[in-house]
Design a protein around this motif. Structure first.
Motif, PDB file in Angstrom:
ATOM      1  N   LEU A   1       0.827  -1.211   0.000  1.00  0.00           N
ATOM      2  CA  LEU A   1       0.000   0.000   0.000  1.00  0.00           C
ATOM      3  C   LEU A   1       0.858   1.255   0.000  1.00  0.00           C
ATOM      4  O   LEU A   1       0.550   2.243  -0.680  1.00  0.00           O
ATOM      5  CB  LEU A   1      -0.931  -0.012   1.213  1.00  0.00           C
TER       6      LEU A   1
ATOM      7  N   ASP B   1      -4.563  -6.700  -4.408  1.00  0.00           N
ATOM      8  CA  ASP B   1      -5.815  -7.455  -4.533  1.00  0.00           C
ATOM      9  C   ASP B   1      -5.635  -8.895  -4.084  1.00  0.00           C
ATOM     10  O   ASP B   1      -6.499  -9.455  -3.387  1.00  0.00           O
ATOM     11  CB  ASP B   1      -6.318  -7.411  -5.978  1.00  0.00           C
TER      12      ASP B   1
ATOM     13  N   GLU C   1      -5.231  -8.968  -0.240  1.00  0.00           N
ATOM     14  CA  GLU C   1      -6.500  -8.732   0.442  1.00  0.00           C
ATOM     15  C   GLU C   1      -7.433  -9.934   0.301  1.00  0.00           C
ATOM     16  O   GLU C   1      -8.188 -10.261   1.223  1.00  0.00           O
ATOM     17  CB  GLU C   1      -7.170  -7.473  -0.109  1.00  0.00           C
TER      18      GLU C   1
ATOM     19  N   SER D   1      -9.051 -12.147   3.333  1.00  0.00           N
ATOM     20  CA  SER D   1     -10.480 -12.431   3.487  1.00  0.00           C
ATOM     21  C   SER D   1     -10.717 -13.913   3.706  1.00  0.00           C
ATOM     22  O   SER D   1     -11.616 -14.312   4.447  1.00  0.00           O
ATOM     23  CB  SER D   1     -11.250 -11.941   2.252  1.00  0.00           C
TER      24      SER D   1
ATOM     25  N   LEU E   1      -4.225   3.105   6.188  1.00  0.00           N
ATOM     26  CA  LEU E   1      -5.231   2.620   5.250  1.00  0.00           C
ATOM     27  C   LEU E   1      -5.551   1.156   5.513  1.00  0.00           C
ATOM     28  O   LEU E   1      -6.725   0.757   5.556  1.00  0.00           O
ATOM     29  CB  LEU E   1      -4.736   2.799   3.807  1.00  0.00           C
ATOM     30  N   GLU E   2      -4.518   0.350   5.681  1.00  0.00           N
ATOM     31  CA  GLU E   2      -4.725  -1.079   5.910  1.00  0.00           C
ATOM     32  C   GLU E   2      -5.507  -1.314   7.203  1.00  0.00           C
ATOM     33  O   GLU E   2      -6.427  -2.143   7.247  1.00  0.00           O
ATOM     34  CB  GLU E   2      -3.379  -1.803   5.979  1.00  0.00           C
TER      35      GLU E   2
ATOM     36  N   ASN F   1      -7.631   0.747   8.703  1.00  0.00           N
ATOM     37  CA  ASN F   1      -9.020   1.166   8.555  1.00  0.00           C
ATOM     38  C   ASN F   1      -9.828   0.178   7.736  1.00  0.00           C
ATOM     39  O   ASN F   1     -10.992  -0.093   8.048  1.00  0.00           O
ATOM     40  CB  ASN F   1      -9.084   2.564   7.934  1.00  0.00           C
ATOM     41  N   GLN F   2      -9.234  -0.373   6.685  1.00  0.00           N
ATOM     42  CA  GLN F   2      -9.940  -1.372   5.895  1.00  0.00           C
ATOM     43  C   GLN F   2     -10.283  -2.588   6.744  1.00  0.00           C
ATOM     44  O   GLN F   2     -11.396  -3.114   6.681  1.00  0.00           O
ATOM     45  CB  GLN F   2      -9.088  -1.777   4.695  1.00  0.00           C
ATOM     46  N   GLU F   3      -9.329  -3.014   7.553  1.00  0.00           N
ATOM     47  CA  GLU F   3      -9.552  -4.193   8.395  1.00  0.00           C
ATOM     48  C   GLU F   3     -10.539  -3.887   9.513  1.00  0.00           C
ATOM     49  O   GLU F   3     -11.401  -4.705   9.844  1.00  0.00           O
ATOM     50  CB  GLU F   3      -8.222  -4.676   8.968  1.00  0.00           C
TER      51      GLU F   3
ATOM     52  N   GLU G   1     -12.969  -1.713   9.501  1.00  0.00           N
ATOM     53  CA  GLU G   1     -14.307  -1.627   8.938  1.00  0.00           C
ATOM     54  C   GLU G   1     -14.893  -3.011   8.677  1.00  0.00           C
ATOM     55  O   GLU G   1     -16.082  -3.257   8.907  1.00  0.00           O
ATOM     56  CB  GLU G   1     -14.285  -0.795   7.658  1.00  0.00           C
ATOM     57  N   LYS G   2     -14.046  -3.925   8.204  1.00  0.00           N
ATOM     58  CA  LYS G   2     -14.529  -5.286   7.947  1.00  0.00           C
ATOM     59  C   LYS G   2     -14.899  -5.978   9.249  1.00  0.00           C
ATOM     60  O   LYS G   2     -15.908  -6.673   9.330  1.00  0.00           O
ATOM     61  CB  LYS G   2     -13.450  -6.088   7.218  1.00  0.00           C
TER      62      LYS G   2
ATOM     63  N   LYS H   1     -18.712   1.578   8.556  1.00  0.00           N
ATOM     64  CA  LYS H   1     -17.739   2.462   7.921  1.00  0.00           C
ATOM     65  C   LYS H   1     -17.533   3.683   8.786  1.00  0.00           C
ATOM     66  O   LYS H   1     -18.485   4.254   9.320  1.00  0.00           O
ATOM     67  CB  LYS H   1     -18.224   2.866   6.532  1.00  0.00           C
TER      68      LYS H   1
END
Length: 402
Positions: A7, A54, A57, A61, A106-107, A109-111, A113-114, A119
């Motif tokens: 990232l 991609d 990530e 998942s 960024l990483e 926040n993405q995690e 949120e999941k 959000k």
């Protein structure tokens, strides 16, 4: 290469492409042949890195949906490590400059949120930031201008946030109301002869419920403060924001009313009660009262006034030994918090307090809010969603004084 590194690499590549395009735009011209070649090379590199992101990530998942085995354990360890890499100042700086998050921020926040299923209005920072402090440095002058002195930062006089450090259990990543069953009553035990039936009884069960409640606050920070790259600044920003949330949570754990805020220890039905001791025998009586409930790991929590009072009372006249001595009362740790109401004293096992967390701390920056805007500052709002519950009320004794 880790996802965080990928990232960061992609962010650097995009910034280089943007710099080339901005330079040509500023000079009101098209890209030169050399610039065009360089731009195309960076574009191909960005696409290649994006494919790697991609894939990374996608693998994450899969790990997240897999059963809790050694892979999942490693995944959670990576997430804990990622938490420690998040810079609060970087998050605020990116919002202030209307830029997207990058790198570890960024990483994370993405995690987050999941995991939370929601959000962020601004950006998440780890709830652990309430306790975490970054290391200070003696070489900040190498990073910022010599006339900047973060070590001379003048902070507000705030109440200490001590309760969560006394053993409160934190449950993170919650969604929806949480019901935790606990044993109530009815279990019968006894000795029996050979061939006899064991005693029969109907067991009763109880439960405690955690429901989302919201807390938050706003603070103002100068634009120059946020733009500095000093590690000292990161520490100051964390400290300022932590008090917005931590103080409210500490107060709720102690004396929350259960209306808008969580229900705290002082207002929990079923806690033991007594009077603030004025003699050594009264100290021993309070300790015995709670130990009779099979409660161990005891600690005191009171005000500085109560501590001073106990420190002036001799165990026995002329002995020179006082009720409070060496940070202890009755050989049990005594903690002081300005968040404690006057004339109240708590003795108990603070690991019996549950702090449920539904969302990480949500940070939202508003660079246009008045009066901060007129002063060249930015307004920062911090919010968190949590609740408090006491697992066993008789794990606490609340003493009251005149």
């Amino acid at each position: 290469m880790t996802l965080t590194e990928l990232l960061e690499k992609r962010s650097n590549t995009v910034n280089q492409m943007k710099a080339i395009a901005d330079k040509a735009s500023t000079e009101n011209r098209d890209l030169t042949t050399e610039e065009s070649t360089q731009f195309d090379t960076l574009k191909n590199e960005e696409r290649s890195v994006q494919k790697q992101i991609d894939r990374a990530e996608y693998l994450r998942s899969l790990e997240r949906s897999a059963p809790a085995d050694h892979v999942g354990d490693n995944y959670n360890k990576d997430f804990e490590k990622l938490k420690r890499s998040v810079s609060v100042a970087n998050i605020i700086r990116s919002q202030m400059n209307s830029q997207g998050l990058s790198g570890a921020e960024l990483e994370y926040n993405q995690e987050a949120e999941k995991r939370s299923g929601r959000k962020a209005q601004g950006a998440f920072i780890p709830f652990d930031a309430l306790e975490t402090r970054t290391n200070t440095t003696t070489t900040a002058s190498e990073l910022v201008a010599t006339n900047h002195r973060p070590q001379d930062y003048i902070g507000a006089l705030r109440s200490s946030n001590i309760v969560r450090s006394m053993g409160v259990r934190t449950l993170t990543g919650l969604s929806g109301d949480v019901v935790i069953p606990k044993f109530g009553s009815g279990l019968s035990l006894g000795w029996i002869n050979e061939g006899e039936s064991v005693p029969e009884s109907e067991m009763g069960f109880d439960a405690i419920t955690l429901k989302p409640k919201h807390t938050g606050g706003k603070t103002e920070m100068s634009r120059q403060l946020i733009q500095q790259s000093s590690p000292d600044i990161e520490s100051l920003v964390r400290e300022d924001l932590s008090y917005l949330i931590a103080q409210n949570i500490d107060k709720a754990i102690i004396a929350g009313t259960g209306v808008k805020d969580p229900l705290g220890i002082l207002n929990t039905v079923g806690v033991l009660t007594g009077a603030i001791p004025a003699t050594w025998q009264e100290v021993l009586a309070l300790i015995q009262q709670i130990e009779d409930e099979n409660i161990t790991n005891l600690k005191w929590l009171g005000t500085s006034t109560t501590k001073t009072t106990l420190a002036g009372i001799e165990k026995s006249a002329g002995t020179g030994q006082f009720l409070y001595s060496g940070g202890q009362v009755g050989e049990l740790p005594f903690n002081v918090s300005a968040n404690m109401p006057a004339n109240k004293l708590i003795l108990g096992d603070f690991s019996q307090v549950l702090l449920g967390v539904w969302s990480e701390i949500d940070i939202l920056v508003n660079p246009y809010a008045e009066p901060a805007y007129s002063r060249g500052g930015v307004q920062v709002r911090a919010m968190a969603t949590c609740d408090v519950a006491v697992r066993h009320p008789k794990a606490f004794l609340v003493a009251t004084g005149a």
